[in-house]
Write a protein that holds these residues in place. Structure first.
Motif, PDB file in Angstrom:
ATOM      1  N   LEU A 723       0.859  -1.175   0.000  1.00  0.00           N
ATOM      2  CA  LEU A 723       0.000   0.000   0.000  1.00  0.00           C
ATOM      3  C   LEU A 723       0.896   1.226   0.000  1.00  0.00           C
ATOM      4  O   LEU A 723       1.694   1.424   0.917  1.00  0.00           O
ATOM      5  CB  LEU A 723      -0.913  -0.008   1.238  1.00  0.00           C
ATOM      6  CG  LEU A 723      -1.940   1.114   1.333  1.00  0.00           C
ATOM      7  CD1 LEU A 723      -2.989   0.977   0.231  1.00  0.00           C
ATOM      8  CD2 LEU A 723      -2.627   1.105   2.698  1.00  0.00           C
ATOM      9  N   ASP A 724       0.799   2.040  -1.063  1.00  0.00           N
ATOM     10  CA  ASP A 724       1.688   3.196  -1.147  1.00  0.00           C
ATOM     11  C   ASP A 724       1.179   4.344  -0.274  1.00  0.00           C
ATOM     12  O   ASP A 724       0.127   4.240   0.368  1.00  0.00           O
ATOM     13  CB  ASP A 724       1.871   3.652  -2.596  1.00  0.00           C
ATOM     14  CG  ASP A 724       0.570   4.115  -3.240  1.00  0.00           C
ATOM     15  OD1 ASP A 724      -0.420   4.328  -2.513  1.00  0.00           O
ATOM     16  OD2 ASP A 724       0.535   4.260  -4.470  1.00  0.00           O
ATOM     17  N   GLY A 725       1.939   5.457  -0.275  1.00  0.00           N
ATOM     18  CA  GLY A 725       1.599   6.578   0.600  1.00  0.00           C
ATOM     19  C   GLY A 725       0.255   7.196   0.289  1.00  0.00           C
ATOM     20  O   GLY A 725      -0.495   7.585   1.195  1.00  0.00           O
ATOM     21  N   PHE A 726      -0.087   7.307  -1.008  1.00  0.00           N
ATOM     22  CA  PHE A 726      -1.380   7.867  -1.381  1.00  0.00           C
ATOM     23  C   PHE A 726      -2.518   6.990  -0.851  1.00  0.00           C
ATOM     24  O   PHE A 726      -3.504   7.487  -0.302  1.00  0.00           O
ATOM     25  CB  PHE A 726      -1.490   7.985  -2.901  1.00  0.00           C
ATOM     26  CG  PHE A 726      -0.585   9.034  -3.494  1.00  0.00           C
ATOM     27  CD1 PHE A 726      -0.245  10.181  -2.785  1.00  0.00           C
ATOM     28  CD2 PHE A 726      -0.069   8.865  -4.768  1.00  0.00           C
ATOM     29  CE1 PHE A 726       0.580  11.142  -3.333  1.00  0.00           C
ATOM     30  CE2 PHE A 726       0.761   9.828  -5.325  1.00  0.00           C
ATOM     31  CZ  PHE A 726       1.092  10.963  -4.603  1.00  0.00           C
ATOM     32  N   CYS A 729      -2.806   7.377   2.971  1.00  0.00           N
ATOM     33  CA  CYS A 729      -3.475   8.626   3.353  1.00  0.00           C
ATOM     34  C   CYS A 729      -4.984   8.517   3.164  1.00  0.00           C
ATOM     35  O   CYS A 729      -5.768   8.905   4.037  1.00  0.00           O
ATOM     36  CB  CYS A 729      -2.944   9.789   2.528  1.00  0.00           C
ATOM     37  SG  CYS A 729      -1.424  10.486   3.159  1.00  0.00           S
ATOM     38  N   LYS A 730      -5.377   7.993   2.009  1.00  0.00           N
ATOM     39  CA  LYS A 730      -6.805   7.884   1.712  1.00  0.00           C
ATOM     40  C   LYS A 730      -7.505   6.980   2.713  1.00  0.00           C
ATOM     41  O   LYS A 730      -8.593   7.303   3.208  1.00  0.00           O
ATOM     42  CB  LYS A 730      -6.977   7.337   0.292  1.00  0.00           C
ATOM     43  CG  LYS A 730      -8.419   7.327  -0.187  1.00  0.00           C
ATOM     44  CD  LYS A 730      -8.496   6.867  -1.644  1.00  0.00           C
ATOM     45  CE  LYS A 730      -9.936   6.874  -2.132  1.00  0.00           C
ATOM     46  NZ  LYS A 730     -10.018   6.426  -3.560  1.00  0.00           N
ATOM     47  N   GLY A 758      -1.033  14.255  -3.025  1.00  0.00           N
ATOM     48  CA  GLY A 758      -0.897  13.863  -1.627  1.00  0.00           C
ATOM     49  C   GLY A 758      -1.737  14.722  -0.714  1.00  0.00           C
ATOM     50  O   GLY A 758      -2.418  14.224   0.197  1.00  0.00           O
ATOM     51  N   LEU A 759      -1.751  16.031  -0.941  1.00  0.00           N
ATOM     52  CA  LEU A 759      -2.525  16.939  -0.088  1.00  0.00           C
ATOM     53  C   LEU A 759      -4.023  16.726  -0.275  1.00  0.00           C
ATOM     54  O   LEU A 759      -4.793  16.796   0.694  1.00  0.00           O
ATOM     55  CB  LEU A 759      -2.142  18.391  -0.392  1.00  0.00           C
ATOM     56  CG  LEU A 759      -0.696  18.779  -0.018  1.00  0.00           C
ATOM     57  CD1 LEU A 759      -0.359  20.149  -0.556  1.00  0.00           C
ATOM     58  CD2 LEU A 759      -0.492  18.743   1.502  1.00  0.00           C
ATOM     59  N   GLU A 760      -4.456  16.460  -1.526  1.00  0.00           N
ATOM     60  CA  GLU A 760      -5.877  16.218  -1.764  1.00  0.00           C
ATOM     61  C   GLU A 760      -6.361  14.946  -1.084  1.00  0.00           C
ATOM     62  O   GLU A 760      -7.518  14.846  -0.686  1.00  0.00           O
ATOM     63  CB  GLU A 760      -6.135  16.128  -3.272  1.00  0.00           C
ATOM     64  CG  GLU A 760      -6.096  17.487  -3.974  1.00  0.00           C
ATOM     65  CD  GLU A 760      -6.252  17.351  -5.474  1.00  0.00           C
ATOM     66  OE1 GLU A 760      -6.352  16.198  -5.942  1.00  0.00           O
ATOM     67  OE2 GLU A 760      -6.266  18.381  -6.176  1.00  0.00           O
ATOM     68  N   LEU A 761      -5.480  13.961  -0.966  1.00  0.00           N
ATOM     69  CA  LEU A 761      -5.865  12.695  -0.332  1.00  0.00           C
ATOM     70  C   LEU A 761      -5.773  12.763   1.193  1.00  0.00           C
ATOM     71  O   LEU A 761      -6.082  11.775   1.859  1.00  0.00           O
ATOM     72  CB  LEU A 761      -4.989  11.559  -0.858  1.00  0.00           C
ATOM     73  CG  LEU A 761      -5.265  11.149  -2.308  1.00  0.00           C
ATOM     74  CD1 LEU A 761      -4.226  10.153  -2.782  1.00  0.00           C
ATOM     75  CD2 LEU A 761      -6.650  10.545  -2.441  1.00  0.00           C
TER      76      LEU A 761
END
Length: 922
Positions: A723-726, A729-730, A758-761
């Protein structure tokens, strides 16, 4: 009286004979008549719906005269009888031939009387198979009639055919028959020559010359249509069988497949991506219906399936042609070189089959259909010039593009080579002092980590320099004579410690203990080291890596096999390309640059060898290297070649310290989610003195720990396995337990697009690698302080605000500010359900929320700054204040309704919160 009637009946039968009970249409053959002659308009027809009538029975029945010079027999189970009489007044000819002009009639039974009309000879003719004289020529059923001058014979033909067909009955003399047969053979030979020429042409062009998807689809359609044409003429069936009953099914399979070829061509070249979904459904329905018809006819040969096939051919031809005409009118892009011949071909097929249904019985329709078929061939040949020009333009563009790509690749390699040279000097000035610092401060592990990564960077730079030398053709063989087997043993042994540390079984063997040869030790070392490093990288713990070296007479065979994750077959052909990574996603499990295998292949080629790979996903990969090698008599005395760049301990993973659950000592809890163990250890060292730490090696593990422990802040990487960072975050922001936790994302991807995503998620902050230690500390502190300020505002006394706004309005405003509306709303719903239950404690509250008591405590503490008991008590008191403000109930009634058993305790708590007694509240 009855007896007299019977005697009269038998007398009539005996006198006239059975066939004479019906009067047949007589055709007189005179010397002045033109032969061949179409006698269809002079015959009579009888329909037998039972299919069981005998010759004697039908002879006594009334026939209907054929009103036209042709007959269209319908698709049905009915049997039809044809009757006529021939009287020869031509003294010059006594041998006559009847031709039934349709090769697809399934069965004909012909009965020819003698000159007395009393006896009949019988001959049966099914679809022609072994009787055919030419394999590629259609041949109609024929019957010979021996009729001397002034003789008369009655003829009956029984037609048994589920397949509908259009026919005429022609009468020939032997001379005219063989003349017409010769003309037919010549015409069909010319026509088949064109068809075969086109078939050979499109196959040759599509397979070897024109690499165009639309052209290859049209070629496929042409191949299918060619065999469909041969099926229509009963040419295809007899190729495969001598059984007429099987041949008729094969013929149907071929001529019905024209809709399959047309459907595939239209869908991929015109429907897909240009028209709405309904057209996709129509095209796919036509394709599937054609396949169904072809299968069902072999299983259940019935007239209605045959008729359905004809309808599908006509409807699909109309739809496909209409779709292209609509595209031309509406100026929708089409494959112009294929659309016009395609339309001509489909219309020709539609006309052929429309005539079978009796919709258009105009005889020239058949000729028009053939003219359109020929027109399709000639138009296609004319368009070939345009097709070649288009293909040539694409080829020139492709060559030019490849040239540019090669030039760009050279520029990229040159750039990396130049910049790599510039890196070597500062790296030397970094590595040398680091080695001094390690000797001076051996207890400081950070210096070891720094040296390890600096040497890794130096190794990458050396690989880039090697690639630039190979590109420039300046890398030559540096041969020296030594014991190759001993050299490889040293090299293999250096990987044993790596296998032990990664818990991987490493096995290696050689066919000879000693093998003296002339070899380039630097290149062989780089090849073996890269292959083994790759094998260990992609093999999980408790896996296995095997190496086998076979010394043959003129070559060396090296096999490196791992039992790891394997390589996707689609990616396998590109793994030796420069800078290509088989797994290039943000959540890839293994790091890499895409240089190693490209370098291996080019080094092997410099040594005039070869390399290939076999791989299966989930089973592992086998790399096989073949190098030309000749064994020499002996090595120079005292000379032993040992690998120079043997794998060192720094190539191993950093030892990971076991992390205990955070101790509740008042420190904030920090979760570090980073797949690189060295970077994770460095971040741990930065924050260890001031925070309780949790660690996770990938996004999935990090999410599980975040839900379980509810940390105060999270630092996570962007590119991680599973699971990547995006995705992390989500998932965090969509979970009501963790949506309040601030997240700082670390990444090497520093573009504005990556930052915005990244900020939107839900990432609260974004920091690019390499990051500054102090900046990271300040950002973590600021996020925690911001969270604390929000909590302080939330936990202020609300008594002064109750008069202006309701409790629900206040809570909604606050929940929007701290972004955990769903969780808080759920809390309120649960508490309202159990508001009057004094025994509703922390455990029951957590169970109703479907979380653990620890998770509930940390979530409420983070969101409201209150413990569970305090939050529950304040919620009860706030609801009590609302009820008391309405002045509809007494203080004691309100106290019990909000879950207080003791009125005095309720009054005390109410006074502490609002500084007023319940009775004075309004």
């Amino acid at each position: 009286m009855k007896n007299y009637i019977k005697l009269l009946f038998f007398f009539v039968i005996a006198f006239y004979g059975f066939p004479k009970q019906g009067v047949s249409q007589e055709i007189v053959l005179s010397e002045d008549q033109k032969i061949p002659k179409n006698i269809t308009s002079s015959i009579e027809i009888l329909k037998d719906s039972t299919g069981k009538l005998t010759l004697e029975q039908v002879a006594a029945m009334n026939f209907k005269k054929s009103p036209k010079d042709h007959i269209v027999f319908p698709y049905s189970d009915d049997v039809f009888w044809v009757r006529f009489s021939l009287k020869n007044t031509n003294a010059a000819n006594k041998d006559w031939i009847l031709v039934w002009t349709n090769p697809l009639v399934e069965q004909l039974d012909i009965y020819i009387s003698d000159t007395t009309g009393q006896k009949f000879s019988h001959k049966r003719q099914k679809i022609l198979t072994v009787e055919k004289e030419k394999k590629l020529i259609d041949q109609d059923p024929t019957f010979t009639v021996d009729l001397s001058p002034n003789q008369r014979k009655n003829i009956y033909v029984k037609v048994t055919s589920k397949r509908g067909h259009y026919m005429t009955l022609r009468l020939h003399s032997e001379k005219t028959y063989y003349k017409s047969k010769l003309e037919s053979f010549a015409g069909q030979s010319f026509f088949n020559g064109l068809v075969i020429f086109r078939l050979f042409l499109v196959l040759t062009l599509s397979l070897f010359i024109i690499n165009n998807f639309a052209f290859r689809l049209y070629s496929l359609h042409t191949v299918i249509k060619t065999f469909a044409f041969w099926g229509y003429l009963n040419i295809a069936g007899p190729w495969f069988t001598d059984d007429p009953d099987v041949a008729k099914k094969i013929d149907f399979l071929f001529y019905n497949s024209v809709t399959l070829g047309g459907g595939i061509f239209v869908y991929f070249t015109q429907v897909r991506g240009k028209f709405s979904k309904i057209h996709t459904i129509i095209a796919m329905t036509i394709i599937l219906l054609t396949i169904f018809e072809s299968i069902i006819v072999f299983v259940d040969y019935q007239w209605y399936w045959l008729k359905l096939g004809v309808y599908s051919i006509i409807i699909s031809a109309t739809y496909f042609s209409g779709l292209y005409l609509y595209s031309i009118v509406k100026k929708i892009a089409i494959e112009k070189y294929y659309a016009i011949p395609f339309i001509l071909g489909m219309i020709s097929y539609a006309l052929l089959y429309i005539r079978l249904l009796g919709w258009i019985e105009y005889e020239p329709v058949y000729s028009i259909a053939y003219l359109l078929f020929l027109g399709e061939i000639f138009v296609f040949v004319i368009f070939l010039g345009g097709i070649f020009r288009s293909a040539e333009q694409k080829l020139n563009f492709s060559i030019e593009q490849n040239s540019r790509l090669k030039e760009l690749d050279n520029l990229k390699t040159s750039f990396f080579a130049n910049i790599s040279h510039e890196f070597r000097t500062p790296l030397t000035l970094i590595l040398s002092p680091l080695k001094d610092l390690r000797r001076e401060f051996p207890e400081r592990d950070i210096f070891r980590v720094m040296q390890q990564n600096a040497e890794r960077l130096l190794a990458l730079i050396n690989q880039l320099l090697d690639l630039s030398k190979l590109e420039a053709g300046k890398m030559d063989m540096q041969l020296q004579r030594s014991d190759l087997a001993q050299f490889l043993n040293y090299l293999f042994a250096s990987f044993e410690s790596l296998g032990q540390n990664k818990k991987i079984l490493f096995q290696y063997e050689q066919s000879q203990l000693n093998y003296v040869a002339d070899f380039d030790q630097d290149k062989i070392e780089k090849v073996v080291t890269n292959l083994l490093s790759n094998a260990f990288k992609f093999t999980p713990p408790n896996g296995r890596v095997q190496v086998r070296v076979d010394y043959q007479k003129t070559q060396l065979l090296l096999k490196v096999q791992d039992f790891g994750i394997g390589i996707d077959p689609q990616r396998l052909p590109r793994i030796f390309d420069r800078f290509y990574q088989a797994d290039s996603g943000d959540n890839r499990t293994y790091e890499g640059t895409g240089i190693g295998l490209a370098l291996v292949k080019e080094l092997v080629q410099v040594m005039k060898g070869s390399i290939n790979v076999e791989s299966k996903v989930g089973e592992g990969s086998i790399f096989t290297v073949m190098l030309p090698m000749l064994e020499e008599s002996e090595a120079p005395k005292g000379q032993v070649v040992v690998p120079i760049n043997m794998p060192k301990e720094q190539a191993l993973l950093v030892e990971e310290l076991p992390m205990e659950n955070p101790i509740n000592d008042g420190k904030e809890v920090l979760l570090i989610v980073e797949d690189n163990p060295e970077l994770r250890a460095y971040i741990r060292e930065i924050f260890a003195p001031h925070y309780d730490l949790l660690e996770a090696s990938d996004g999935q593990e990090g999410l599980e720990k975040a839900i379980e422990e509810l940390p105060d802040v999270v630092i996570c990487d962007l590119m991680m396995p599973r699971l990547d960072g995006f995705g992390f975050c989500k998932a965090m922001k969509n979970n009501e337990l963790t949506n309040h936790i601030p997240i700082i994302m670390l990444t090497a991807k520093a573009t504005l697009t990556d930052r915005l995503e990244g900020l939107e998620l839900g990432a609260d902050d974004y920091l690019s690698k390499p990051f500054d230690r102090e900046e990271l500390q300040v950002r973590v502190r600021n996020l925690i302080k911001q969270r604390q300020v929000l909590l302080q505002k939330y936990t202020k006394n609300k008594a002064s605000e109750l008069a202006q706004k309701s409790q629900v309005e206040e809570e909604t405003a606050l929940k929007n500010r701290i972004n955990d509306e769903q969780f808080m709303q759920h809390c309120h719903e649960v508490l309202m359900q159990h508001l009057g239950e004094s025994g509703f404690d922390v455990e029951r509250f957590a169970e109703a929320m479907n979380v653990s008591a620890v998770q509930l405590r940390r979530k409420l503490k983070a969101s409201t700054g209150q413990g569970v008991i305090e939050y529950l008590r304040n919620f009860r008191l706030e609801k009590a204040a609302e009820m008391l403000a309405n002045k509809t109930e007494t203080v004691s009634e309100v106290a019990y309704k909000v879950g207080f058993e003791s009125l005095s305790y309720f009054s005390k708590m109410f006074f502490e919160k609002y500084e007023k007694s319940p009775s004075d509240w309004s």
